[in-house]
Every structure is written in structure tokens, then in C-alpha cells.
Design a protein around this motif. Sequence first.
Motif, PDB file in Angstrom:
ATOM      1  N   GLY A  61       1.046  -1.388   0.043  1.00 54.65           N
ATOM      2  CA  GLY A  61       0.304   0.099  -0.040  1.00 54.65           C
ATOM      3  C   GLY A  61       0.786   1.338   0.157  1.00 54.65           C
ATOM      4  O   GLY A  61       2.198   1.068   0.182  1.00 54.65           O
ATOM      5  N   ARG A  62       0.265   2.287  -0.432  1.00 55.07           N
ATOM      6  CA  ARG A  62       0.835   3.992  -0.074  1.00 55.07           C
ATOM      7  C   ARG A  62       1.640   3.570   1.860  1.00 55.07           C
ATOM      8  O   ARG A  62       2.401   4.469   1.519  1.00 55.07           O
ATOM      9  CB  ARG A  62      -0.221   4.364  -0.232  1.00 55.07           C
ATOM     10  CG  ARG A  62       0.616   6.388   0.021  1.00 55.07           C
ATOM     11  CD  ARG A  62      -0.423   6.984  -0.473  1.00 55.07           C
ATOM     12  NE  ARG A  62      -0.023   8.895   0.187  1.00 55.07           N
ATOM     13  CZ  ARG A  62      -0.905   9.782  -0.273  1.00 55.07           C
ATOM     14  NH1 ARG A  62      -1.847   9.532  -0.833  1.00 55.07           N
ATOM     15  NH2 ARG A  62      -0.273  11.320  -0.244  1.00 55.07           N
ATOM     16  N   TYR A  63       1.483   3.084   2.041  1.00 53.88           N
ATOM     17  CA  TYR A  63       1.748   3.326   3.921  1.00 53.88           C
ATOM     18  C   TYR A  63       1.590   1.995   4.541  1.00 53.88           C
ATOM     19  O   TYR A  63       3.084   1.506   5.181  1.00 53.88           O
ATOM     20  CB  TYR A  63       0.979   3.794   4.770  1.00 53.88           C
ATOM     21  CG  TYR A  63       0.666   5.680   4.169  1.00 53.88           C
ATOM     22  CD1 TYR A  63       1.976   6.902   4.311  1.00 53.88           C
ATOM     23  CD2 TYR A  63      -0.235   6.225   3.556  1.00 53.88           C
ATOM     24  CE1 TYR A  63       1.894   7.763   4.344  1.00 53.88           C
ATOM     25  CE2 TYR A  63      -0.879   8.123   2.954  1.00 53.88           C
ATOM     26  CZ  TYR A  63       0.358   8.681   3.663  1.00 53.88           C
ATOM     27  OH  TYR A  63       0.380   9.457   3.146  1.00 53.88           O
ATOM     28  N   VAL A  64       1.130   0.856   4.401  1.00 56.41           N
ATOM     29  CA  VAL A  64       1.480  -0.608   5.008  1.00 56.41           C
ATOM     30  C   VAL A  64       1.814  -1.291   4.052  1.00 56.41           C
ATOM     31  O   VAL A  64       1.010  -1.535   2.508  1.00 56.41           O
ATOM     32  CB  VAL A  64      -0.168  -0.624   5.033  1.00 56.41           C
ATOM     33  CG1 VAL A  64      -0.119  -2.340   5.931  1.00 56.41           C
ATOM     34  CG2 VAL A  64      -0.326   0.183   6.675  1.00 56.41           C
ATOM     35  N   ARG A  65       2.603  -1.699   4.124  1.00 51.10           N
ATOM     36  CA  ARG A  65       3.561  -3.065   3.264  1.00 51.10           C
ATOM     37  C   ARG A  65       4.156  -3.968   4.261  1.00 51.10           C
ATOM     38  O   ARG A  65       4.422  -4.045   4.976  1.00 51.10           O
ATOM     39  CB  ARG A  65       4.530  -2.715   2.819  1.00 51.10           C
ATOM     40  CG  ARG A  65       4.755  -0.720   1.938  1.00 51.10           C
ATOM     41  CD  ARG A  65       6.012  -0.266   1.592  1.00 51.10           C
ATOM     42  NE  ARG A  65       5.693   0.876   0.516  1.00 51.10           N
ATOM     43  CZ  ARG A  65       5.427   2.280   1.031  1.00 51.10           C
ATOM     44  NH1 ARG A  65       5.659   2.365   2.223  1.00 51.10           N
ATOM     45  NH2 ARG A  65       4.773   3.115   0.098  1.00 51.10           N
ATOM     46  N   LEU A  66       3.377  -4.884   3.871  1.00 56.27           N
ATOM     47  CA  LEU A  66       3.985  -6.021   4.343  1.00 56.27           C
ATOM     48  C   LEU A  66       3.953  -7.858   2.971  1.00 56.27           C
ATOM     49  O   LEU A  66       3.627  -7.584   2.164  1.00 56.27           O
ATOM     50  CB  LEU A  66       2.630  -6.806   5.304  1.00 56.27           C
ATOM     51  CG  LEU A  66       1.650  -5.698   6.633  1.00 56.27           C
ATOM     52  CD1 LEU A  66       0.602  -6.305   6.951  1.00 56.27           C
ATOM     53  CD2 LEU A  66       2.986  -6.017   7.194  1.00 56.27           C
ATOM     54  N   ASP A  67       5.098  -8.727   3.561  1.00 60.03           N
ATOM     55  CA  ASP A  67       5.753  -9.339   2.481  1.00 60.03           C
ATOM     56  C   ASP A  67       5.690 -10.754   2.912  1.00 60.03           C
ATOM     57  O   ASP A  67       6.119 -11.254   4.531  1.00 60.03           O
ATOM     58  CB  ASP A  67       6.808  -9.276   2.393  1.00 60.03           C
ATOM     59  CG  ASP A  67       7.595  -9.626   1.425  1.00 60.03           C
ATOM     60  OD1 ASP A  67       6.651 -11.034   0.639  1.00 60.03           O
ATOM     61  OD2 ASP A  67       8.468 -10.306   0.627  1.00 60.03           O
ATOM     62  N   ASP A  68       4.145 -11.857   3.193  1.00 59.90           N
ATOM     63  CA  ASP A  68       4.030 -12.708   3.223  1.00 59.90           C
ATOM     64  C   ASP A  68       3.940 -13.022   5.135  1.00 59.90           C
ATOM     65  O   ASP A  68       5.391 -13.539   5.698  1.00 59.90           O
ATOM     66  CB  ASP A  68       5.287 -13.467   2.664  1.00 59.90           C
ATOM     67  CG  ASP A  68       4.637 -15.455   3.374  1.00 59.90           C
ATOM     68  OD1 ASP A  68       3.343 -15.719   2.719  1.00 59.90           O
ATOM     69  OD2 ASP A  68       5.945 -15.826   3.204  1.00 59.90           O
ATOM     70  N   VAL A  69       2.757 -12.039   5.618  1.00 56.80           N
ATOM     71  CA  VAL A  69       3.361 -11.678   7.126  1.00 56.80           C
ATOM     72  C   VAL A  69       1.785 -12.814   7.742  1.00 56.80           C
ATOM     73  O   VAL A  69       0.874 -12.174   6.939  1.00 56.80           O
ATOM     74  CB  VAL A  69       3.251 -10.451   7.446  1.00 56.80           C
ATOM     75  CG1 VAL A  69       2.777 -10.305   9.129  1.00 56.80           C
ATOM     76  CG2 VAL A  69       4.508  -9.325   6.800  1.00 56.80           C
ATOM     77  N   ALA A  70       1.376 -13.213   8.754  1.00 63.07           N
ATOM     78  CA  ALA A  70       0.757 -14.044   9.599  1.00 63.07           C
ATOM     79  C   ALA A  70       1.001 -13.880  10.683  1.00 63.07           C
ATOM     80  O   ALA A  70       2.836 -14.421  11.421  1.00 63.07           O
ATOM     81  CB  ALA A  70       0.607 -15.349   9.015  1.00 63.07           C
ATOM     82  N   LEU A  71       0.193 -14.126  11.613  1.00 62.97           N
ATOM     83  CA  LEU A  71       0.383 -14.137  13.387  1.00 62.97           C
ATOM     84  C   LEU A  71       0.656 -15.365  14.236  1.00 62.97           C
ATOM     85  O   LEU A  71       0.054 -16.382  12.767  1.00 62.97           O
ATOM     86  CB  LEU A  71      -0.399 -13.639  14.516  1.00 62.97           C
ATOM     87  CG  LEU A  71      -0.892 -12.425  13.929  1.00 62.97           C
ATOM     88  CD1 LEU A  71      -2.446 -11.916  14.810  1.00 62.97           C
ATOM     89  CD2 LEU A  71       0.192 -11.763  14.278  1.00 62.97           C
ATOM     90  N   ASP A  72       2.343 -16.052  14.112  1.00 65.63           N
ATOM     91  CA  ASP A  72       1.737 -17.027  14.613  1.00 65.63           C
ATOM     92  C   ASP A  72       1.287 -17.327  16.335  1.00 65.63           C
ATOM     93  O   ASP A  72       0.334 -18.715  16.270  1.00 65.63           O
ATOM     94  CB  ASP A  72       3.755 -17.046  15.484  1.00 65.63           C
ATOM     95  CG  ASP A  72       4.546 -17.770  14.642  1.00 65.63           C
ATOM     96  OD1 ASP A  72       4.783 -18.979  13.610  1.00 65.63           O
ATOM     97  OD2 ASP A  72       5.485 -16.333  14.169  1.00 65.63           O
ATOM     98  N   TRP A  73       0.877 -16.341  16.903  1.00 67.34           N
ATOM     99  CA  TRP A  73      -0.155 -16.616  17.645  1.00 67.34           C
ATOM    100  C   TRP A  73      -1.182 -15.702  17.897  1.00 67.34           C
ATOM    101  O   TRP A  73      -2.203 -14.880  18.252  1.00 67.34           O
ATOM    102  CB  TRP A  73       0.204 -16.718  19.182  1.00 67.34           C
ATOM    103  CG  TRP A  73       1.147 -17.180  19.403  1.00 67.34           C
ATOM    104  CD1 TRP A  73       2.955 -17.066  19.965  1.00 67.34           C
ATOM    105  CD2 TRP A  73       1.013 -18.287  20.132  1.00 67.34           C
ATOM    106  NE1 TRP A  73       3.322 -18.791  19.337  1.00 67.34           N
ATOM    107  CE2 TRP A  73       2.232 -18.943  20.131  1.00 67.34           C
ATOM    108  CE3 TRP A  73       0.003 -20.037  20.140  1.00 67.34           C
ATOM    109  CZ2 TRP A  73       2.988 -20.544  20.260  1.00 67.34           C
ATOM    110  CZ3 TRP A  73       0.488 -21.182  20.492  1.00 67.34           C
ATOM    111  CH2 TRP A  73       1.697 -21.707  20.720  1.00 67.34           C
TER     112      TRP A  73
END
Length: 291
Positions: free
Chosen positions: A135-147
Motif C-alpha cells: 500500500g501507500r503506507y502499509v507494506r507487508l510481505d508474507d506476514v502471518a501471526l504465529d499466535w
Amino acid sequence: MTTLGMVFRPQLPPERLRDVVREAEAAGLAELWLWEDCFLESGIATAAAALAWSERLRVGVGLLPVPLRNAAVTTMEAATLHRLFPGRVMLGVGHGVQDWMGQVGARAESPLTLLREHLDAMRALLAGERVTTEGRYVRLDDVALDWPPATAPAVYAGARGPRSVRLTGEAADGTILDASTPPDGVRGARRLIDEGREAAGRTDRPHPVVVYLHAATGPGARARLDAELRREGNAQVPGLGVAGGAEDVAKAVLRLAEAGADTVVLQPTADEPDPEGYVRFVTDQVAPLVR
């Protein structure tokens, strides 16, 4: 039935929180809300402490300013609290005060875009999804919570302007309106929220609205409330805030409930002389009249 809560004002030193939480727990207060105002107290740290010091008290943070926060970190903190204290946590995010954001070099050119991206990422991660977004501000690459939490929790958003309020209907699970919102403002916000829900196809689920209410009681209540409204530039707003006894406050709560508030959070003045006594006022005197 309208839920009744109160705010622990961050103008009080952090070390006062424990006594207020213990009083709230003993008195049967439904919800205690906290703020992450610059540059007073952390919302997450105070929420974790309040939850640990109580057994049944529900604790809300309204709100966490997203320009200060990485979406992944905010979501990790939210997931941790929800797993540690299931069913007792309510977290809201929002634009933050733009002057404060400017002071720390975090002011966003498009606060609406930032809030939408943050909400979309938080809700997806808390639902256990694996997220890649640029996104313009939020950039995540293959992110998932373990918990992740066992059940995806509601993510609230605070808003004031019409476009932001409509966005909360589109992208959040609940809306927080600040104490500058009189009953007519709540009605208008409900309409905008419903427009957003309709546009996003989200009318199949409830969307609770939390409204703060300036409420002063005890000696000098009227003078303290008037001074606070003047400081905020809201002295001329009709129907804003209440000063007086339990009946006066209960009537103001019910007016907001009739306008569309699901939860009304009583907001004492920043110079409230007896916050523990204020807890008892809410639970012992106002709550029975609201029920």
C-alpha cells in the motif's frame, strides 16, 4: 441495554491506575477506557496492566494513533492481549491529533488512506490470514501471526470528520466517537456508518458505536466542565457534556443511547479530584438509572 463505562484520564500519573482499576473491579464497572494521547501514557502498556490487575473488567483503548505505529506491531500487541485476556479487550485505532503527529515527524499526507490500510491489515492478520500488501503506507510481505486469537476480535476505529466516520463503517468493526459529539452528531454518524457498511457489503454483522460523554460531578462540577469545554474550543456546542448529579448524567447518557450509542463512556474532567470516587458514582448512582 446501553453499556456504561468511564475513562481513566492520562492526565493522571500512571501510578494512579492500579487503584482506579481495583476500585472499578470491586464496584462492578462494566468498562474502563484508556487513551494513548501524546505525550502522556502508552495505551498498550496501561491496558496490559489494567487487565492483569483485574479479573472481569473489560478494558478499551480508544485510540491508538496509526501514524505512530507499524501495522504488524500493533496487530501483534492486539493479538497478545486478546489471547492473554480473551473477551475483555477492546482496541481502537485512528488518525491521532495531526499536530501531535507532526511533532514526531509522523504526519501522513493522506490520513484516510493510512487508516484504511492499517484497518485492512489488522483485521486480516487477526483473522489468521497471511498477508502480502504493497500500500501507500502499509507494506507487508508474507506476514502471518504465529499466535492469532482463537476468534477474530473486533477492531474499532475512532473518527470525527464525515469521511473518516463513513470509513469506519466500511473497514472497522465498531466506531468510537469522541466527547465533542452531541446527540445529533451521533445520529449523523450512525447514518454515515451505515452508508459505509452498505457500500462495503458489511450489513450482515453488528457495528457497535462507543461515544464519550463529558460528565462532571461533585464540588465545582459546572466550572470544571465549562473550563474543559473552553480549552477544547467546544464551549458553544449545544447539548455537549453534563454537570450535576446522577439523574442529570443518566439523562445525558440516555439521550446519546437514543441517538444510537451502544456504549457511553463517561469522561471526567482532566482535573477530577477523586477518580476512585468517580468510579463509585458511575457504578452506584448512574448505572441503576441507566438500566
